[in-house]
Write an enzyme that holds these catalytic residues in place. Sequence first.
Site, mmCIF file in Angstrom:
data_model
loop_
_atom_site.group_PDB
_atom_site.id
_atom_site.type_symbol
_atom_site.label_atom_id
_atom_site.label_comp_id
_atom_site.label_asym_id
_atom_site.label_seq_id
_atom_site.Cartn_x
_atom_site.Cartn_y
_atom_site.Cartn_z
ATOM 1 N N ASP A 169 0.850 -1.184 0.000
ATOM 2 C CA ASP A 169 0.000 0.000 0.000
ATOM 3 C C ASP A 169 0.895 1.247 0.000
ATOM 4 O OD1 ASP A 169 -2.268 1.676 0.394
ATOM 5 O OD2 ASP A 169 -1.977 1.578 2.572
ATOM 6 N N ASP A 190 -1.611 -0.242 6.058
ATOM 7 C CA ASP A 190 -1.761 0.454 7.342
ATOM 8 C C ASP A 190 -3.199 0.442 7.837
ATOM 9 O OD1 ASP A 190 -2.368 2.275 5.146
ATOM 10 O OD2 ASP A 190 -2.664 3.785 6.700
ATOM 11 N N ASP A 214 -0.170 5.104 0.664
ATOM 12 C CA ASP A 214 -0.377 6.122 1.702
ATOM 13 C C ASP A 214 -0.435 5.451 3.076
ATOM 14 O OD1 ASP A 214 -0.607 8.736 2.569
ATOM 15 O OD2 ASP A 214 -2.278 9.202 1.224
HETATM 16 MG MG LIG Z 1 -2.981 3.195 3.320
#
Ligand SMILES: [Mg+2]
Length: 282
Positions: free
Chosen positions: A32, A229, A34
């Site tokens: 991923d 995240d 961001d």
């Molecule tokens: Mg993310």
Amino acid sequence: MTSPTPHPDAPDDGATAHQRTALNALRAFLVDLDGVIYTGNTAIDGAAAFLRYLNETGRKFQCITNNSTQTAAQFAAKLAAMGMPVTPDQVLTSSQATATYLRTRLGTGARIMAIGEEGLVRALMECGLKLALRSPDAVVVGLDRRLTYERLTAACFAVRAGVPFIATNPDLSLPTEQGFLPGNGAALASIQAATGVAPVVIGKPEAAMLEIAMGRLGTSRDETAIIGDGLHTDVLAGRRAGVTPILVLTGVSRRHDVAPSLHQPDYVFDNLPAVQRAMLGR
Ligand SMILES: [Mg+2]
């Protein structure tokens, strides 16, 4: 899936030898962007070194993002400016995944009514799909920060007429310096409210984008992990796709969010350097 599940509150250095071996056996990583590689326009410490480590050890990776508004080349340029060793073909956006899905389902030349920005329009064209303002074969909706009532109306007419309704990503809001802006999910909710039809979602937390990324890499789910995240996005998508979910705590989800979550990662690490240390057996 044979990966062990450590206690979610276990510290990074609490990974057992068995867990390190399982981590080290992974050949492909869906990473991923961001909250993992960068925060906004700032690189996260150790991200460039981690991607170099994957390259040096012969692991494959794809950077995957729900952000539908920019092209893979634009993301690759942003990453290169941060010192990340990433080429455009190592980036998969939700727009590209959606275009790939549509080409597979409808064939090249299919007529697409697209609500979205440059990233979506270019991805559709690169897949040989045609843009159509009326009589489409599918309605595709990604974030469009110039969305008008007229465009919304045209999409609703087509969806009501039974045309497939496809969404790049369902994110309800976008965190920015100004606060939370309406995300693509807010536009989807409006079409769904007006038509009674729910979209088919391609981006995370659905599995489709991960499956398309694995198709690009030519790897199986057993040898692939997702590093993200978000418990409700990355980890859930990983579970649905049958790959190993690895949570890093540099973005939205916190350590105390893990235990109560319905979506359990196989591993929890503070950051990418901790993942790398565990893979190295340190
Ligand atoms: Mg993310």
